[in-house]
Design a protein around this motif. Structure first.
Motif, mmCIF file in Angstrom:
data_model
loop_
_atom_site.group_PDB
_atom_site.id
_atom_site.type_symbol
_atom_site.label_atom_id
_atom_site.label_comp_id
_atom_site.label_asym_id
_atom_site.label_seq_id
_atom_site.Cartn_x
_atom_site.Cartn_y
_atom_site.Cartn_z
ATOM 1 N N ARG A 150 0.831 -1.205 0.000
ATOM 2 C CA ARG A 150 0.000 0.000 0.000
ATOM 3 C C ARG A 150 0.870 1.262 0.000
ATOM 4 O O ARG A 150 0.606 2.224 -0.730
ATOM 5 N N VAL A 172 -3.323 -9.536 -1.097
ATOM 6 C CA VAL A 172 -4.595 -8.893 -0.750
ATOM 7 C C VAL A 172 -4.852 -8.995 0.751
ATOM 8 O O VAL A 172 -5.259 -8.020 1.393
ATOM 9 N N THR A 194 -5.536 -4.244 -3.181
ATOM 10 C CA THR A 194 -6.878 -4.634 -3.587
ATOM 11 C C THR A 194 -6.767 -5.809 -4.553
ATOM 12 O O THR A 194 -5.711 -6.048 -5.148
ATOM 13 N N PRO A 195 -7.847 -6.561 -4.754
ATOM 14 C CA PRO A 195 -7.798 -7.650 -5.741
ATOM 15 C C PRO A 195 -7.413 -7.165 -7.137
ATOM 16 O O PRO A 195 -6.665 -7.853 -7.843
ATOM 17 N N ASP A 196 -7.899 -5.984 -7.530
ATOM 18 C CA ASP A 196 -7.538 -5.440 -8.842
ATOM 19 C C ASP A 196 -6.038 -5.151 -8.914
ATOM 20 O O ASP A 196 -5.369 -5.492 -9.903
ATOM 21 N N GLU A 197 -5.496 -4.515 -7.878
ATOM 22 C CA GLU A 197 -4.075 -4.165 -7.874
ATOM 23 C C GLU A 197 -3.198 -5.417 -7.906
ATOM 24 O O GLU A 197 -2.176 -5.448 -8.611
ATOM 25 N N VAL A 221 -11.627 -11.467 -9.136
ATOM 26 C CA VAL A 221 -11.616 -11.253 -7.685
ATOM 27 C C VAL A 221 -11.590 -12.588 -6.940
ATOM 28 O O VAL A 221 -11.074 -12.682 -5.824
ATOM 29 N N TYR A 236 -10.548 -14.171 -3.310
ATOM 30 C CA TYR A 236 -11.766 -14.510 -2.577
ATOM 31 C C TYR A 236 -11.816 -15.999 -2.233
ATOM 32 O O TYR A 236 -12.347 -16.401 -1.198
#
Length: 395
Positions: free
Chosen positions: A293, A326, A332-335, A373, A377
């Motif tokens: 982050r 994550v 994030t899942p996208d990152e 995702v 997840y």
């Protein structure tokens, strides 16, 4: 769209297609297209878009409402080795801390192995990674630490990937324990001469117990003079000069980046060097997690890779590393997905992989899930249902 000629395949009925092109789809960094199709012509992507508008092709694959993502780009691995370090891992999980010294165990096993054994081991882990969606991988030497053993490791690796890294400077060879300067001279001289023809990259473990900043600079500079581009194992176990040195020498990546000062983060943000994070190593050594982050918020380009090796990160699973990033590194899942695909490509200074756009290499994975995702997840679940590499389905 220009007319499509030759043998073509459309994958249609894709619930969500990750292109990694923000000019497409939803405009996010992932360039997500819903209800999508992708057309493969030869070994390249020829078209992406709305499934209802897909052009006619020779072959058709129904994705069945599942997601398609770029193939993973694993830009940091150590796959030319023999043996394992089960006992070391068991002891470490029972309370003993990790140091770089365990590498010597693998060096002894690798030197004793035949070329056939090393190649068999390499291809085993490559197939394992492919089944989990990895379509491009980098791998290193570093478990031979003699001229002959380093050169043969790279020769074996070069038969399987273009992304080969000379890591004679993994640790000081046990043969030179009393004379590190002589080993640096070997690494920058006769060993470099023997290894350079097989490699694209040169790497060094810049860390207490391995090579200091001055030694690392000398090694990387010698490699650059031979046409090899730098990468650096940097700031894994402690604060040190590795990251700053990587940026100074325009290394493609600084790998690990666990212990960073504000000056280190600023240097990465203002240079071209990618911060490659390797959460499998922190997981397997119970070490402090890198702060993804912090890096991303500073504008640093971040890659995610496995660091697959028999000592500190014995996983070939990029999905597992995504889940760790994550859960424990603030991504994030996208990152995390972007970092494991486009980020890995950036760490290899490649623009033809890590994305699904017209002209890019047709490397992609079909997930048994409606969205990327699910990689975070549903951790530990084998979600990769199909893999295409260079346009051919291999899984």
């Amino acid at each position: 769209m220009s007319s499509i000629t030759g043998t073509t395949t459309v994958i249609t009925n894709i619930a969500s297609l990750v292109t990694n092109d923000p000019s497409l789809g939803d405009g996010s960094p992932l360039g997500l297209i819903q209800d999508a199709a992708v057309v493969i012509e030869g070994d390249r992507i020829a078209w992406t878009g709305d499934s209802r508008k897909a052009p006619a092709t020779d072959n058709r694959v129904d994705a069945g409402g599942r997601a398609v993502i770029p193939g993973f780009v694993d830009s940091h691995s150590h796959l030319v080795f023999a043996g394992d370090r089960t006992q070391e891992f068991n002891a470490r999980m029972s309370g003993r801390g990790y140091t770089a010294g365990g590498i010597r165990t693998t060096v002894a096993a690798t030197r004793a192995a035949s070329d056939e054994d090393l190649e068999r081991n390499l291809t085993h882990y490559l197939h394992e990674a492919l089944r989990q969606g990895t379509t491009t991988f980098e791998t290193k030497s570093g478990y031979g630490l003699t001229v002959e053993d380093e050169a043969r490791a790279l020769r074996i690796a070069a038969a399987h990937t273009d992304e080969v890294t000379y890591l004679g400077a993994h640790i000081v060879s046990p043969d030179y324990a009393d004379d590190p300067a002589a080993y640096v001279a070997l690494v920058t001289g006769e060993m470099l001469d023997a290894c350079a023809p097989y490699a694209r990259w040169i790497d060094v473990f810049c860390e207490k117990g391995a090579f200091d900043g001055d030694q690392a600079r000398a090694i990387l500079t010698a490699g650059k003079a031979k046409g090899l581009h730098p990468r650096v194992h940097a700031n894994q176990l402690s604060y040190g000069p590795g990251v700053q040195l990587a940026v100074e020498l325009d290394a493609a990546s600084a790998d690990h980046c666990t212990h960073l000062t504000d000056a280190d983060v600023d240097a990465l943000a203002n240079g071209r060097t990618v911060a490659t994070l390797l959460p499998g190593a922190e997981f397997s050594t119970r070490a402090e997690w890198p702060d993804a982050r912090r890096l991303r918020d500073a504008g640093v380009t971040v890659a995610l890779s496995t660091d697959c090796n028999p000592g500190s990160s014995f996983t070939s699973s990029v999905p597992f590393c995504i889940a760790l990033a994550v859960r424990d590194m603030g991504m994030t899942p996208d990152e995390a997905l972007w970092s494991a695909t486009a980020g890995g490509a950036a760490a290899l200074r490649r623009t033809d992989i890590g994305r699904l756009t017209v002209g890019a290499r047709a490397d992609l994975a079909l997930l048994d899930a409606p969205s990327h995702v699910h990689l975070a997840y549903r951790p530990g679940v084998p979600l990769v249902a199909g893999v295409w590499r260079r346009g051919a389905r291999e899984v």
